[in-house]
Design a protein around this motif. Sequence first.
Motif, mmCIF file in Angstrom:
data_model
loop_
_atom_site.group_PDB
_atom_site.id
_atom_site.type_symbol
_atom_site.label_atom_id
_atom_site.label_comp_id
_atom_site.label_asym_id
_atom_site.label_seq_id
_atom_site.Cartn_x
_atom_site.Cartn_y
_atom_site.Cartn_z
ATOM 1 N N GLU A 1 4.853 159.002 -26.126
ATOM 2 C CA GLU A 1 5.796 158.579 -27.188
ATOM 3 C C GLU A 1 6.270 159.809 -27.691
ATOM 4 O O GLU A 1 5.574 160.707 -28.314
ATOM 5 C CB GLU A 1 5.030 157.835 -28.350
ATOM 6 C CG GLU A 1 4.365 156.541 -27.930
ATOM 7 C CD GLU A 1 3.768 155.953 -28.884
ATOM 8 O OE1 GLU A 1 3.939 156.137 -30.160
ATOM 9 O OE2 GLU A 1 2.771 155.292 -28.397
ATOM 10 N N VAL B 1 16.105 148.309 -30.671
ATOM 11 C CA VAL B 1 15.135 147.429 -29.906
ATOM 12 C C VAL B 1 15.062 146.115 -30.212
ATOM 13 O O VAL B 1 15.139 145.208 -29.459
ATOM 14 C CB VAL B 1 13.679 148.120 -30.035
ATOM 15 C CG1 VAL B 1 12.616 147.289 -29.229
ATOM 16 C CG2 VAL B 1 13.740 149.508 -29.182
ATOM 17 N N TYR C 1 5.927 148.924 -26.798
ATOM 18 C CA TYR C 1 7.155 148.859 -27.723
ATOM 19 C C TYR C 1 7.504 150.155 -28.375
ATOM 20 O O TYR C 1 8.467 150.485 -28.543
ATOM 21 C CB TYR C 1 6.713 147.842 -28.729
ATOM 22 C CG TYR C 1 7.760 147.569 -29.972
ATOM 23 C CD1 TYR C 1 8.659 146.439 -29.870
ATOM 24 C CD2 TYR C 1 7.746 148.359 -31.034
ATOM 25 C CE1 TYR C 1 9.289 146.316 -30.874
ATOM 26 C CE2 TYR C 1 8.526 148.291 -32.066
ATOM 27 C CZ TYR C 1 9.542 147.337 -31.910
ATOM 28 O OH TYR C 1 10.290 146.939 -33.210
ATOM 29 N N LEU D 1 9.096 152.612 -26.146
ATOM 30 C CA LEU D 1 10.765 152.258 -26.128
ATOM 31 C C LEU D 1 11.399 152.865 -27.198
ATOM 32 O O LEU D 1 12.498 153.322 -27.071
ATOM 33 C CB LEU D 1 10.692 150.812 -25.883
ATOM 34 C CG LEU D 1 12.285 150.168 -25.757
ATOM 35 C CD1 LEU D 1 13.198 150.859 -24.474
ATOM 36 C CD2 LEU D 1 12.390 148.738 -25.517
ATOM 37 N N TRP E 1 11.534 156.782 -27.250
ATOM 38 C CA TRP E 1 12.700 157.241 -26.246
ATOM 39 C C TRP E 1 13.729 156.985 -26.223
ATOM 40 O O TRP E 1 14.789 158.000 -25.891
ATOM 41 C CB TRP E 1 12.013 156.789 -24.666
ATOM 42 C CG TRP E 1 10.896 157.695 -24.393
ATOM 43 C CD1 TRP E 1 9.644 157.236 -24.316
ATOM 44 C CD2 TRP E 1 10.691 159.162 -24.023
ATOM 45 N NE1 TRP E 1 8.830 158.428 -23.789
ATOM 46 C CE2 TRP E 1 9.637 159.492 -23.703
ATOM 47 C CE3 TRP E 1 11.941 160.108 -23.955
ATOM 48 C CZ2 TRP E 1 9.193 160.841 -23.261
ATOM 49 C CZ3 TRP E 1 11.695 161.383 -23.621
ATOM 50 C CH2 TRP E 1 10.165 161.630 -23.278
ATOM 51 N N LEU E 2 14.378 155.681 -26.910
ATOM 52 C CA LEU E 2 15.696 155.576 -27.421
ATOM 53 C C LEU E 2 15.930 156.762 -28.378
ATOM 54 O O LEU E 2 17.271 157.122 -28.286
ATOM 55 C CB LEU E 2 15.665 154.291 -27.985
ATOM 56 C CG LEU E 2 15.864 153.132 -26.730
ATOM 57 C CD1 LEU E 2 16.169 151.688 -27.721
ATOM 58 C CD2 LEU E 2 16.894 153.191 -26.023
ATOM 59 N N LEU F 1 21.382 148.173 -22.736
ATOM 60 C CA LEU F 1 19.981 148.055 -22.139
ATOM 61 C C LEU F 1 19.773 146.793 -21.575
ATOM 62 O O LEU F 1 19.029 146.467 -20.633
ATOM 63 C CB LEU F 1 19.106 148.412 -23.040
ATOM 64 C CG LEU F 1 18.628 149.824 -23.370
ATOM 65 C CD1 LEU F 1 17.591 149.858 -24.269
ATOM 66 C CD2 LEU F 1 17.962 150.415 -22.065
#
Length: 214
Positions: free
Chosen positions: A94, A109, A131, A134, A137-138, A153
Amino acid sequence: MRLSELSERSGVSTATIKYYLRERLLPPGRRVTATQSEYDEDHLRRLRLVRAMIQVGGVPVATAREVLAHVDDESLGLTMRLGAATWALPQLPEAPVDDAAAADARQEVERLLEELGWDSAREIGDLSPVYRALVTWLATLSSLGYAVSAAELLPYARQMEQIARCDMDQLENYPAGAEQVEMAVAAQVLYDPLLLSLRRLALEAETARRYGIV
């Protein structure tokens, strides 16, 4: 089967098997004499999983023990049992991000999950390390100038949905319970690198198709 046969069939040395027994990664065999035990197909299957996690996946022994505890936890329903076992595996890192960037990424997300209809993933949210990874990293991509929207995405996620269906179709070929959870763990350890290799190979092939080989 005796220990020597278990070693021969699994490809794991007797010394390593004894180590796994001491570390409670493998259940004890059925005692037949004061110095000998017998093992069965369940031991062979579990040993292959342990080998996949530790020798191939590089999973630490303590982590493997935690994963196996969830595999054997019959108090959980199959969905939570699968989730607990696979979440206990080493996850994607993360990335550190500031609160504002993380909040924006979380909104993307949530938009993505809503569009996909993945309601269970929205309900679980931050409980899932996948979750959280994600989201972070976004946020990291955005801070580096490579922002990705939910709309961008979406086609990738649709392809992942198909892969997930293939995974579950394969899983249902095995008896319900510990054996299915074992296979889910093995698939995550062994198939993730395989799928990444396929993605990169497909990209090479598509690049050559579009632009030729020079």
